[in-house]
Design a protein around this motif. Structure first.
Motif, PDB file in Angstrom:
ATOM      1  N   TYR A  82      63.147  14.056  77.455  1.00 53.39           N
ATOM      2  CA  TYR A  82      62.748  13.774  78.825  1.00 53.39           C
ATOM      3  C   TYR A  82      63.948  13.873  79.757  1.00 53.39           C
ATOM      4  CZ  TYR A  82      58.933  11.694  76.171  1.00 53.39           C
ATOM      5  OH  TYR A  82      57.916  11.483  75.272  1.00 53.39           O
ATOM      6  N   TYR A 136      48.829  16.724  89.455  1.00 55.82           N
ATOM      7  CA  TYR A 136      50.261  16.609  89.211  1.00 55.82           C
ATOM      8  C   TYR A 136      51.055  17.806  89.725  1.00 55.82           C
ATOM      9  CZ  TYR A 136      48.254  13.232  86.012  1.00 55.82           C
ATOM     10  OH  TYR A 136      47.494  12.223  85.498  1.00 55.82           O
ATOM     11  N   PHE A 172      56.558  15.406  83.450  1.00 55.74           N
ATOM     12  CA  PHE A 172      56.750  13.999  83.135  1.00 55.74           C
ATOM     13  C   PHE A 172      58.129  13.796  82.496  1.00 55.74           C
ATOM     14  CE2 PHE A 172      56.585  10.695  79.856  1.00 55.74           C
ATOM     15  CZ  PHE A 172      56.138   9.610  80.577  1.00 55.74           C
ATOM     16  N   PRO A 173      58.890  12.752  82.918  1.00 57.76           N
ATOM     17  CA  PRO A 173      58.473  11.638  83.765  1.00 57.76           C
ATOM     18  C   PRO A 173      58.975  11.717  85.218  1.00 57.76           C
ATOM     19  CG  PRO A 173      60.445  11.010  82.590  1.00 57.76           C
ATOM     20  CD  PRO A 173      60.155  12.453  82.210  1.00 57.76           C
ATOM     21  N   VAL A 176      56.999   9.746  87.862  1.00 62.63           N
ATOM     22  CA  VAL A 176      57.062   8.298  87.626  1.00 62.63           C
ATOM     23  C   VAL A 176      58.438   7.757  88.003  1.00 62.63           C
ATOM     24  CG1 VAL A 176      56.810   6.476  85.894  1.00 62.63           C
ATOM     25  CG2 VAL A 176      55.360   8.521  85.780  1.00 62.63           C
ATOM     26  N   LEU A 214      49.542   7.876  88.035  1.00 64.02           N
ATOM     27  CA  LEU A 214      50.969   7.658  88.266  1.00 64.02           C
ATOM     28  C   LEU A 214      51.278   6.200  88.619  1.00 64.02           C
ATOM     29  CD1 LEU A 214      51.903  10.926  90.189  1.00 64.02           C
ATOM     30  CD2 LEU A 214      52.433  10.343  87.821  1.00 64.02           C
ATOM     31  N   SER A 217      50.963   4.262  85.510  1.00 65.59           N
ATOM     32  CA  SER A 217      52.151   4.521  84.692  1.00 65.59           C
ATOM     33  C   SER A 217      53.339   3.717  85.202  1.00 65.59           C
ATOM     34  CB  SER A 217      52.493   6.010  84.711  1.00 65.59           C
ATOM     35  OG  SER A 217      51.471   6.782  84.152  1.00 65.59           O
ATOM     36  N   TYR A 301      51.626  19.277  82.914  1.00 65.87           N
ATOM     37  CA  TYR A 301      52.354  18.047  83.207  1.00 65.87           C
ATOM     38  C   TYR A 301      53.380  17.699  82.143  1.00 65.87           C
ATOM     39  CZ  TYR A 301      52.916  13.089  84.564  1.00 65.87           C
ATOM     40  OH  TYR A 301      53.406  11.855  84.943  1.00 65.87           O
ATOM     41  N   CYS A 302      53.158  18.136  80.900  1.00 73.25           N
ATOM     42  CA  CYS A 302      54.062  17.776  79.811  1.00 73.25           C
ATOM     43  C   CYS A 302      53.752  18.645  78.603  1.00 73.25           C
ATOM     44  CB  CYS A 302      53.913  16.298  79.447  1.00 73.25           C
ATOM     45  SG  CYS A 302      52.249  15.832  78.939  1.00 73.25           S
ATOM     46  N   VAL A 312      51.650   8.436  79.894  1.00 69.52           N
ATOM     47  CA  VAL A 312      50.922   9.650  80.287  1.00 69.52           C
ATOM     48  C   VAL A 312      49.428   9.399  80.146  1.00 69.52           C
ATOM     49  CG1 VAL A 312      50.501  12.080  79.742  1.00 69.52           C
ATOM     50  CG2 VAL A 312      52.826  11.190  79.736  1.00 69.52           C
TER      51      VAL A 312
END
Length: 434
Positions: A82, A136, A172-173, A176, A214, A217, A301-302, A312
Motif C-alpha cells: 500500500y 472511486y 486504496f488507501p 481513505v 469511504l 472505512s 480501486y485495488c 475496503v
C-alpha cells in the motif's frame, strides 16, 4: 399507498428508463468520465462555496509510519503493498446562503470572505464531512453540491467536501488517507486555515455509494487506531487524541467489493447497474490512458487480494463489534447492494449502536445529522421500509432479507470465493456497446 407489487413495477419501469439514458455516459472511457465529473464549476443560487486546501503536516512522515503500523493487523495475512503517501487535499466548504437567489452567480470576493459569510449564515455547530460517490474514480465536490447544500440547509450547519485522490491512478488507501488528513485537520487546523478547531462531537461523517464506503472505512480506521494503536497520533507537532465523530450518515453505501451477497442477483431488476460485474470490468468497456492500469489489475480501486481488506469491504470490518460507536444512519433501497448494507447495519445494532435504515430522503438524512450533534445519546433504533410512492413516509416494519447471524469468517470465505473468479482486466475484448 400503492401495493408492494405496484411499487416494484413502478420501480422497474423507472430503472429501465434510467438505464437507457445512462448507458452511453457510463460506458465512456474512465479518463473522460473523470475529467467531466471531477471538474469544479461556479456556484449559483443560495449557496456559499469557499474553496481552500488542507496542507499536509510537516511531520507527515510520522503520520505515514503510524498508518503503516495500523494497517498491518488489518491485512489478515495478505501480501498486498500500500502507498500511504500524505498529500495536500483540496476541499470545499458549503452552506446555505440566505441572500442568494435563483441562479445568481457566487460573489466575486476572496475565499476567506466567502467563508466568513458562510459562518454568519449558519445556525448550528454541525459540520458534515462529506465524501462524494462515483465508483472511486469519478466525481468531486461540485458533483454533490446540490446534495450538500440540501444537507447544510436542513441541519443549519456546513458541509466540508474533500476532493480526495481518485482511482485508478490512486488506488486504496489513497482516498481513505486523504479523508483521515481532512478529519485531523478539522480537529487541529494548519497555519492559514480558514476554520478554527472543530470538536469531534460536532462532526458527522456522510457520503453516498462509494463515498459511503469511504466514510465507513475512515470510521473503522479511527476505531482501529483507538483500540490497537494507542488512540493517539502525532499531527502538526502535537500528540493528538483521535476521537470518534458524533455520527455517521450514509446513502446506499458500498460495503462489499466482492459482490458476494445474494441481492446482487435478486435485486438486479430494480438496479440501474444490471450487469453482473462492474462497468469498468465489462468486455465492452473502452480502454484509455488510465484504465487498464500498468500493470493491469482486477479492480479499478485495488488489486484482487485487497478486495477483502476490512477497510475496503467494510461489511466485515472489526469496528462493527465495538460498543462505543456513535449513531449510524443507513438509507438503502431495493438495489444490488441491499444485503451487504443490512448485514453491516445488524452488526452495528448488535454493538449497541443506535442504527437506522431509512429511505432515500434528504429531510430524514439531514434531521439525523442535526440531532446526533444537538441531542447526543437520545436516538433510538429504527428499521422501516417505504414503498416507492409512499410520499407521506408512513412505511412498514422492515424484515431483513439476509442472514445477519452469519459469522464474519463464513462471509469472508464467500468473499474469497468471489475474488477467486476475478480476472485481470487488460482492456476491451468486444467493440459493441451494451
Amino acid at each position: 399507498m400503492a401495493s408492494r407489487q405496484e411499487a416494484e413495477q413502478q420501480l422497474q419501469k423507472m430503472t429501465s428508463g434510467l438505464i437507457e439514458k445512462l448507458t452511453p455516459v457510463l460506458f465512456a472511457p474512465v479518463s473522460m468520465q473523470k475529467m467531466v465529473t471531477s471538474r469544479d464549476t461556479p456556484a449559483k443560487g443560495p449557496v456559499w462555496v469557499s474553496r481552500t486546501v488542507f496542507d499536509k503536516p510537516e511531520d507527515s512522515h510520522e503520520l505515514r509510519s503510524m498508518l503503516e503500523d495500523a494497517f498491518k493487523p488489518l491485512d489478515l495475512g495478505g501480501d498486498s503493498t500500500y502507498d500511504f503517501s500524505i498529500e495536500d487535499v483540496d476541499v470545499q466548504w458549503t452552506a446555505y446562503r440566505s441572500a442568494g437567489k435563483g441562479k445568481e452567480p457566487e460573489p466575486e470576493i476572496s475565499e476567506q470572505d466567502k467563508f466568513d459569510g458562510l459562518m454568519k449564515d449558519i445556525s448550528t455547530d454541525t459540520v458534515i464531512l462529506y465524501a462524494h460517490g462515483g465508483f472511486y474514480y469519478t466525481g468531486g465536490p461540485a458533483s454533490v453540491r446540490a446534495t450538500t447544500l440540501a444537507l447544510a440547509r436542513e441541519t443549519g450547519g456546513r458541509c466540508l467536501v474533500p476532493a480526495y485522490r481518485l482511482a485508478p491512478q490512486f488506488p486504496f488507501p489513497a482516498a481513505v488517507v486523504d479523508l483521515f488528513l481532512v478529519y485531523l485537520s478539522l480537529l487541529r487546523p494548519g497555519k492559514g486555515a480558514l476554520h478554527t478547531p472543530v470538536s469531534a462531537q460536532n462532526i458527522v461523517f456522510a457520503g453516498d455509494s462509494s463515498g459511503g464506503n469511504l466514510v465507513l472505512s475512515l470510521f473503522a480506521l479511527l476505531h482501529h487506531i483507538r483500540d490497537h494503536a494507542g488512540g493517539r497520533v502525532r499531527f502538526r507537532g502535537h500528540q493528538l487524541d483521535v476521537p470518534l465523530p458524533a455520527g455517521i450518515a450514509t446513502l446506499y453505501p458500498h460495503c462489499d467489493h466482492t459482490s458476494s451477497f445474494d441481492s446482487h442477483t435478486s435485486n438486479k431488476p430494480y438496479d440501474i447497474f444490471i450487469l453482473d460485474a462492474l462497468l469498468h470490468l465489462q468486455p465492452t468497456f473502452p480502454s484509455c490512458d488510465t484504465w487498464p492500469t500498468k500493470p493491469p489489475r482486477e479492480d479499478i480501486y485495488c488489486d484482487a487480494r485487497t478486495l477483502i481488506h476490512p477497510l475496503v469491504s467494510v461489511a466485515i470490518a472489526p469496528a462493527w463489534s465495538a460498543k462505543d460507536m456513535p449513531p449510524m444512519f443507513i438509507a438503502t433501497g431495493q438495489e444490488k447492494l441491499t444485503d451487504e448494507q443490512y448485514y453491516l447495519a445488524r452488526r452495528v445494532e448488535r454493538a449497541w449502536c443506535n442504527g437506522a435504515v431509512l429511505p432515500h430522503v434528504v429531510r430524514s438524512w439531514g434531521r439525523f445529522c442535526r440531532e446526533v450533534v444537538a441531542r447526543p445519546g437520545v436516538l433510538e433504533n429504527a428499521w422501516v421500509r417505504y414503498a416507492a410512492d409512499d410520499v407521506e413516509f408512513r412505511g412498514m416494519e422492515l424484515q431483513s432479507p439476509v442472514d445477519v447471524d452469519e459469522d464474519v469468517d463464513v462471509r469472508r470465505e464467500k468473499m474469497k470465493e468471489k475474488v477467486a473468479g476475478r480476472k485481470v482486466w487488460t482492456g476491451p475484448t468486444e467493440t459493441a456497446m451494451l
